[in-house]
Design an enzyme around this catalytic site. Sequence first.
Site, PDB file in Angstrom:
ATOM      1  N   HIS A   1       0.791  -1.420  -0.350  1.00 62.46           N
ATOM      2  CA  HIS A   1      -0.261  -0.105  -0.336  1.00 62.46           C
ATOM      3  C   HIS A   1       0.639   1.114   0.543  1.00 62.46           C
ATOM      4  O   HIS A   1       1.951   1.279  -0.013  1.00 62.46           O
ATOM      5  CB  HIS A   1      -0.738  -0.440   1.005  1.00 62.46           C
TER       6      HIS A   1
ATOM      7  N   CYS B   1       5.106   5.353   5.318  1.00 64.83           N
ATOM      8  CA  CYS B   1       3.946   4.338   4.543  1.00 64.83           C
ATOM      9  C   CYS B   1       3.744   6.008   3.573  1.00 64.83           C
ATOM     10  O   CYS B   1       2.350   5.316   2.536  1.00 64.83           O
ATOM     11  CB  CYS B   1       3.199   4.427   5.679  1.00 64.83           C
TER      12      CYS B   1
ATOM     13  N   HIS C   1       5.020  -0.417  -0.353  1.00 62.74           N
ATOM     14  CA  HIS C   1       5.841  -1.440   0.181  1.00 62.74           C
ATOM     15  C   HIS C   1       4.821  -1.982   0.538  1.00 62.74           C
ATOM     16  O   HIS C   1       3.734  -2.044   0.791  1.00 62.74           O
ATOM     17  CB  HIS C   1       6.358  -0.371   1.506  1.00 62.74           C
TER      18      HIS C   1
ATOM     19  N   HIS D   1       3.127  -5.048   4.131  1.00 57.85           N
ATOM     20  CA  HIS D   1       2.616  -5.207   4.824  1.00 57.85           C
ATOM     21  C   HIS D   1       2.512  -7.154   5.260  1.00 57.85           C
ATOM     22  O   HIS D   1       1.501  -7.187   3.757  1.00 57.85           O
ATOM     23  CB  HIS D   1       2.070  -4.635   6.181  1.00 57.85           C
TER      24      HIS D   1
ATOM     25  N   ASP E   1      -4.646 -10.435  -0.767  1.00 49.87           N
ATOM     26  CA  ASP E   1      -3.453 -11.392  -0.173  1.00 49.87           C
ATOM     27  C   ASP E   1      -2.521 -11.472  -1.848  1.00 49.87           C
ATOM     28  O   ASP E   1      -2.776 -10.788  -3.216  1.00 49.87           O
ATOM     29  CB  ASP E   1      -3.738 -13.212  -0.110  1.00 49.87           C
ATOM     30  N   HIS E   2      -1.403 -10.828  -1.836  1.00 51.09           N
ATOM     31  CA  HIS E   2      -0.787 -10.711  -2.716  1.00 51.09           C
ATOM     32  C   HIS E   2      -1.073  -9.115  -4.086  1.00 51.09           C
ATOM     33  O   HIS E   2      -0.581  -9.557  -5.003  1.00 51.09           O
ATOM     34  CB  HIS E   2      -0.320 -11.643  -3.324  1.00 51.09           C
TER      35      HIS E   2
ATOM     36  N   GLU F   1      -1.212  -4.749  11.561  1.00 53.87           N
ATOM     37  CA  GLU F   1      -0.427  -3.916  10.513  1.00 53.87           C
ATOM     38  C   GLU F   1       0.369  -4.842  10.327  1.00 53.87           C
ATOM     39  O   GLU F   1       2.048  -4.747   9.551  1.00 53.87           O
ATOM     40  CB  GLU F   1      -0.516  -2.526  10.275  1.00 53.87           C
TER      41      GLU F   1
HETATM   42 NI    NI Z   1       2.191   1.049   5.475  1.00 56.07          NI
END
Ligand code: NI
Length: 137
Positions: A15, A34, A40, A42, A80-81, A125
Amino acid sequence: MKLTVCRKEYFNAAHRLYNPKWSDKKNSDIFGKCNNPNYHGHNYELVVKLTGDINPDTGYVYDMKALSVLIKTNVVDKFDHKNLNLDTNEFKKLIPTAENIAVVIWNILRKQIDNKYDLKIQLYETKKNFVEYPAQQ
Ligand code: NI
């Protein structure tokens, strides 16, 4: 007698926290790492909690296998992914903070689970940062 059953699932997603109404500097100041323009990831940890009565016939509050499949097909397979900003409709315009992701997931699951169950979720997260929705009353 009410009891809460909990199921934990995991998904990995990328995200970027970015508010288009703000300058790049303000975004960077507010969101820090972020806000990284190249995104990047999580490793999200999702805990789904259902509160209800124990069914005297099964001894269950809810069939955990069914709950696992429900979370997998409606949430994990969806996120996911994925790059949440680019790959999902939910976060095209909504900033994908843990808070907003938790509300989105709750809304998805609420439609799939009978209203006789109280539904609450936690979304981690990171190991240290997590949110709960709905809030404690
Ligand atoms: Ni983040």
